[in-house]
Design a protein around this motif. Structure first.
Motif, PDB file in Angstrom:
ATOM      1  N   GLU A 189      -9.260  -0.563   1.105  1.00  0.00           N
ATOM      2  CA  GLU A 189      -8.936  -1.603   0.127  1.00  0.00           C
ATOM      3  C   GLU A 189      -9.773  -2.851   0.303  1.00  0.00           C
ATOM      4  O   GLU A 189      -9.786  -3.740  -0.516  1.00  0.00           O
ATOM      5  N   GLY A 190     -10.450  -2.955   1.405  1.00  0.00           N
ATOM      6  CA  GLY A 190     -11.239  -4.143   1.702  1.00  0.00           C
ATOM      7  C   GLY A 190     -11.533  -4.161   3.176  1.00  0.00           C
ATOM      8  O   GLY A 190     -11.282  -3.193   3.886  1.00  0.00           O
ATOM      9  N   CYS A 203      -6.474  -1.664   5.770  1.00  0.00           N
ATOM     10  CA  CYS A 203      -7.808  -1.789   5.182  1.00  0.00           C
ATOM     11  C   CYS A 203      -8.716  -0.676   5.689  1.00  0.00           C
ATOM     12  O   CYS A 203      -9.537  -0.140   4.947  1.00  0.00           O
ATOM     13  N   ASP A 237      -2.563  -5.417   7.984  1.00  0.00           N
ATOM     14  CA  ASP A 237      -3.672  -5.467   7.037  1.00  0.00           C
ATOM     15  C   ASP A 237      -4.935  -4.853   7.633  1.00  0.00           C
ATOM     16  O   ASP A 237      -5.669  -4.126   6.950  1.00  0.00           O
ATOM     17  N   SER A 275       0.817  -1.220   0.000  1.00  0.00           N
ATOM     18  CA  SER A 275       0.000   0.000   0.000  1.00  0.00           C
ATOM     19  C   SER A 275       0.846   1.264   0.000  1.00  0.00           C
ATOM     20  O   SER A 275       0.337   2.342   0.311  1.00  0.00           O
ATOM     21  N   ALA A 306     -10.951  -6.292   6.730  1.00  0.00           N
ATOM     22  CA  ALA A 306     -10.227  -7.350   7.435  1.00  0.00           C
ATOM     23  C   ALA A 306     -10.920  -7.600   8.765  1.00  0.00           C
ATOM     24  O   ALA A 306     -11.357  -6.663   9.436  1.00  0.00           O
TER      25      ALA A 306
END
Length: 348
Positions: A326-327, A321, A317, A102, A329
């Motif tokens: 980005e998503g 995130c 992560d 990232s 977690a």
């Protein structure tokens, strides 16, 4: 792309700028920024085109400019106080592997968990450097003064292997108690019923969980553990030698010793050899963590493989995130472990 073509797109002094990338890719500056920051909702075709332009121009985002232009600093910090150098190296590798994905960077910050001004040190640090998140390792992750200081600064954080107050933050961990339980059961299946145990550092929650798993397996087998079979260690080689000396100098010796870290297990091996004992013929020894030395000694050490690097990656992560979108977690994650059977334990 030819060198003169590249130069035609570069800024003053030959250093490529975000404007150069945008012109070469045929997109807006905002689109380049979104791609460089790994933001969502950018078509893969556009992302590939921008990345190709950036690569051909050897463009690298300016961290200072990025942080000044927005609300993010693009910095995560790892706070630790742990005598196990291999553990810390694994943690760093895991976090760095995720931050690079990232375009973030990692700040390494050792902290003295025994310092009387620990909270003030952390407060001063967080007041000086703007961070997008902090990753805490044992024992810092279970110290209220540390959590209070970070929360007061308004910085997101994730705890690794925390055993207290799960409601305060996201956490990543392995099942320490279950791992110790399975290792003890393994020793029992090999015919060992008289088993010694080396405790870890009392300030680390994992120490108590590993001891609990050992005790539970012994209790279920209907076996008692006399006090002289338990030695106090501190996750260091030296403390393993001392604990091994104490356990092996008893009037009778166990047939196996389970040290709750590999460094302590290596110390127990040294203690056994000082007494002229053969491993595993006279005494079986196993550990916990699977440090590199565990497979480089002879006999190679039977142990539990601790997923430290994977835990660090997962912790980073979670933070990234949340920051980049980005998503999603999971905020509470349990990662798997493995029992590694080598030559330091024999079947009776």
């Amino acid at each position: 792309m030819a060198e003169d073509s590249i130069r035609s797109h570069t800024g003053v002094g030959g250093a490529s700028t975000i404007n150069d990338v945008a012109r070469l890719a045929g997109v807006s500056i905002k689109t380049v920024s979104r791609v460089m920051n790994n933001e969502p909702n950018v078509r893969q075709e556009t992302r590939d085109k921008v990345q190709a332009a950036a690569d051909s121009l050897r463009y690298r985002p300016n961290l200072l400019a990025r942080s000044l232009a927005g609300s993010r600093s693009f910095l995560l910090a790892l706070f630790y106080d742990n005598p196990n150098a291999n553990y810390i190296n694994d943690m760093q590798r895991g976090v760095i592997r995720r931050t690079r994905e990232s375009n973030y960077h990692l700040l390494i910050e050792p902290q003295d968990s025994q310092a009387p001004d620990l909270a003030q040190r952390i407060t001063n640090l967080l007041g000086t450097i703007r961070l997008d998140g902090v990753i805490l390792t044992p024992p810092l992750c279970d110290m209220p003064v540390v959590l209070d200081a970070i929360e007061a600064a308004g910085v997101p954080y994730v705890r690794v292997s925390s055993v207290t107050a799960p409601e305060r933050s996201a956490t990543v961990a392995m099942n320490e108690s279950k791992a110790a339980y399975e290792m003890t059961q393994y020793l029992l299946t090999q015919g060992h019923t008289d088993i010694g145990f080396v405790l870890g550092h009392p300030d680390h929650g994992a120490s108590h969980l590993r001891h609990e798993g050992f005790r539970r397996a012994m209790d279920e087998a209907g076996l008692t553990v006399p006090p002289e079979r338990v030695g106090q260690g501190y996750f260091s080689y030296e403390s393993g030698v001392e604990a091994g000396d104490a356990i092996l100098s008893a009037p009778t010796r166990p047939t196996a010793i389970f040290a709750s870290s590999d460094y302590m297990a290596l110390g127990v091996m040294t203690s056994a050899r000082k007494l002229g004992l053969r491993i595993p013929e006279d005494i079986s020894i196993c550990g916990f963590d699977d440090v590199p030395g565990a497979m480089r000694i002879w006999p190679a050490l039977t142990t539990i493989r601790h997923p430290a690097e994977a835990l660090a990656y997962a912790a980073a992560d979670i933070l990234l995130c949340r920051e980049t979108g980005e998503g999603a977690a999971d905020a509470q994650q349990i990662l798997p472990f493995r029992l590694i059977e080598r030559q330091s334990v024999r079947k009776l």
